[in-house]
Design an enzyme around this catalytic site. Structure first.
Site, mmCIF file in Angstrom:
data_model
loop_
_atom_site.group_PDB
_atom_site.id
_atom_site.type_symbol
_atom_site.label_atom_id
_atom_site.label_comp_id
_atom_site.label_asym_id
_atom_site.label_seq_id
_atom_site.Cartn_x
_atom_site.Cartn_y
_atom_site.Cartn_z
ATOM 1 N N THR A 155 13.885 -1.375 -12.663
ATOM 2 C CA THR A 155 14.113 0.066 -12.603
ATOM 3 C C THR A 155 12.729 0.702 -12.649
ATOM 4 O O THR A 155 11.825 0.186 -13.317
ATOM 5 C CB THR A 155 14.962 0.588 -13.782
ATOM 6 O OG1 THR A 155 14.277 0.336 -15.013
ATOM 7 C CG2 THR A 155 16.338 -0.078 -13.824
ATOM 8 N N LYS A 283 -4.324 -12.563 7.663
ATOM 9 C CA LYS A 283 -3.192 -11.663 7.493
ATOM 10 C C LYS A 283 -1.913 -12.183 8.136
ATOM 11 O O LYS A 283 -1.913 -12.746 9.215
ATOM 12 C CB LYS A 283 -3.506 -10.283 8.074
ATOM 13 C CG LYS A 283 -4.615 -9.525 7.381
ATOM 14 C CD LYS A 283 -4.249 -9.149 5.962
ATOM 15 C CE LYS A 283 -3.160 -8.107 5.903
ATOM 16 N NZ LYS A 283 -3.531 -6.850 6.557
ATOM 17 N N ASN A 285 1.494 -9.999 8.497
ATOM 18 C CA ASN A 285 2.058 -8.689 8.181
ATOM 19 C C ASN A 285 3.560 -8.622 8.481
ATOM 20 O O ASN A 285 3.995 -9.092 9.539
ATOM 21 C CB ASN A 285 1.355 -7.605 8.995
ATOM 22 C CG ASN A 285 -0.135 -7.577 8.741
ATOM 23 O OD1 ASN A 285 -0.581 -7.772 7.622
ATOM 24 N ND2 ASN A 285 -0.908 -7.341 9.794
ATOM 25 N N GLU A 290 8.461 -3.160 8.553
ATOM 26 C CA GLU A 290 7.810 -1.857 8.532
ATOM 27 C C GLU A 290 8.318 -0.974 9.677
ATOM 28 O O GLU A 290 8.482 0.243 9.515
ATOM 29 C CB GLU A 290 6.297 -2.038 8.630
ATOM 30 C CG GLU A 290 5.694 -2.666 7.373
ATOM 31 C CD GLU A 290 4.220 -3.011 7.544
ATOM 32 O OE1 GLU A 290 3.662 -2.795 8.645
ATOM 33 O OE2 GLU A 290 3.622 -3.521 6.580
#
Length: 460
Positions: A155, A283, A285, A290
């Site tokens: 939470t 990387k 990603n 997204e």
């Protein structure tokens, strides 16, 4: 080129004006539905005797020819004919001659376009429901694999209590199930035929609207001709339902993005749903997640755009309605693509069980267990809460966690605490004991899974 509606006009509009007013660049996506609506309309005109048998047959044959050409990708549309309706009518005229002009008897482009959009959304919603059903099945299958995978529950993005990771996944199953129910229910309002309402007032011809509706597999007809040609509630409802669906997809994408990060490392997405960097070779990603998160905004925008369009429109049809289609098309394509991508991401993602479990051991997510333990032994919960809060403060100041406190110190705090406290503080115990209906206890998660399987089965 002479406009099909040009009898009233003496002058000709300039080309750039035609381009501004035309919609064929996007409403050609309704070509299939426009031909289907016309086939039903001409059959009704023949059925009621408004057209002769010969006229009905000629128009039907011409429309079927256009239908075949459309399926083959051989129909060419022109901006001079403005929209899909006039384009189809012009092409029909080229196929069968002047009798094509009788197709538009007892019909207007106003009820024609409304019919097209109802037909379009019927197909799209069914396709979304199929993909959504499969996505929910994927979430259930992934949850079954992780009933006893223990993860931190959050939470405020702070560790709260340990939970079953399967329980977490099933929370999204429930969200998507509500989306499924909303879209299913919306079909009641999509599945109505405006055809036969003409421009706004109906027609003097002895048409049979119910006959045409049955030909198009609609369950009913609009009761009011003004409403039929000017209603866009069914599109607004679709856009609203899709906005809720995209919001749920976006929330899960946000979690996937966090879980993929170096700080979390709870999951790994496969290479199919990831991309690299043009400069940083290390990387990986989570670009697809997204993108879904980003595309949520365009779906919201389509809803707000149509709401704004509709808010000041008097009855009945207005040219503003030309702007009702692109958002509907865009949302349809966006949602269908996002559901496919999400399904693949969830089905193939790798879950780092040990990392999730470790995150529940070096934290204070078991603090509620200690408070409940004391409350179960008769101590008022507020007193128990205060005692545990002070213990957590002590641990953060001196280092260590609740399970590291020596038993003697626990006894000094309260004689109610016995040696079984260390079992109580284990994440497995904390999760297993939460067996209230709908809770994260393993048995409860399995009950949720049983219900989900039965629910999915009834939808087939």
């Amino acid at each position: 080129m002479e406009k099909l509606w040009g009898g009233r006009f003496q002058g000709k509009s300039e080309e750039w004006i035609d381009e501004f007013g035309a919609s064929i660049s996007f409403d050609q996506k309704l070509a299939k539905q426009d031909i289907l609506g016309s086939l039903a309309h001409v059959k009704m005109l023949g059925h009621t005797g408004i057209l002769t048998v010969e006229e009905t047959a000629a128009i039907t044959e011409g429309l079927q020819t256009l239908q075949a050409k459309l399926q083959e990708g051989n129909l060419q549309f022109s901006i001079e004919n403005e929209d899909i309706h006039l384009n189809i009518e012009t092409l029909l005229h080229q196929e069968i001659g002047a009798v094509a002009g009788k197709l538009h008897t007892a019909r207007s482009r106003n009820d024609q376009v409304a019919t097209d959009m109802h037909l379009f959304l019927k197909d799209v919603v069914q396709e979304i429901l199929e993909k959504l059903h499969h996505l929910r099945q994927t979430f259930v299958e992934k949850a079954e694999e992780h009933v006893e995978t223990i993860a931190p529950g959050y939470t405020h993005l702070q560790h709260a209590q340990p939970i079953s990771f399967g329980h977490h996944l099933l929370a999204y199953y429930q969200m998507f199930t509500r989306d499924y129910a909303r879209l299913t229910e919306s079909l009641k309002r999509i599945d109505l035929s405006p055809l036969g309402s003409a421009a706004l007032a109906g027609t003097t011809f002895p048409i049979d609207r119910e006959f045409a509706a049955k030909e198009l597999d609609f369950s009913g007809v609009y009761a009011n001709s003004l409403d039929a040609v000017s209603d866009r509630d069914f599109i607004l409802e679709f856009l609203s339902n899709c906005s809720l669906l995209m919001m749920h997809l976006s929330r899960f994408c946000e979690e996937l993005i966090l879980w993929c990060s170096y700080e979390f490392q709870y999951i790994e997405l496969t290479d199919t749903f990831s991309t690299g960097s043009s400069i940083m070779p290390q990387k990986k990603n989570p670009d697809m997640a997204e993108l879904i998160r980003g595309k949520t905004g365009r779906v919201y925008g389509n809803l707000f755009g149509l709401l704004t369009l509709m808010k000041g429109l008097p009855l009945a049809y207005n040219k503003d309605f030309q702007e009702d289609k692109e958002g509907m098309f865009d949302t349809s394509e966006t949602v269908l693509a996002c559901l496919t991508i999400m399904d693949g991401m969830v089905a193939t993602m790798k879950v780092n069980k040990s990392r999730m479990y470790a995150a529940t051991q070096k934290d204070f997510s078991n603090a509620t267990e200690l408070a409940d333990y004391l409350a179960a032994k008769g101590l008022p919960f507020r007193q128990a809460h205060e005692i545990v809060g002070k213990l957590v403060l002590r641990c953060t100041q001196k280092g260590g966690y609740l399970q590291d406190i020596p038993f003697e110190e626990y006894q000094a705090i309260s004689p109610l605490i016995e040696e079984d406290i260390y079992v109580t503080l284990q994440p497995e115990t904390a999760v297993k004991r939460r067996h209230s209906l709908g809770g994260t206890g393993f048995d409860q998660v399995r009950l949720q899974l049983d219900h989900a399987h039965k629910e999915l089965l009834t939808e087939n």
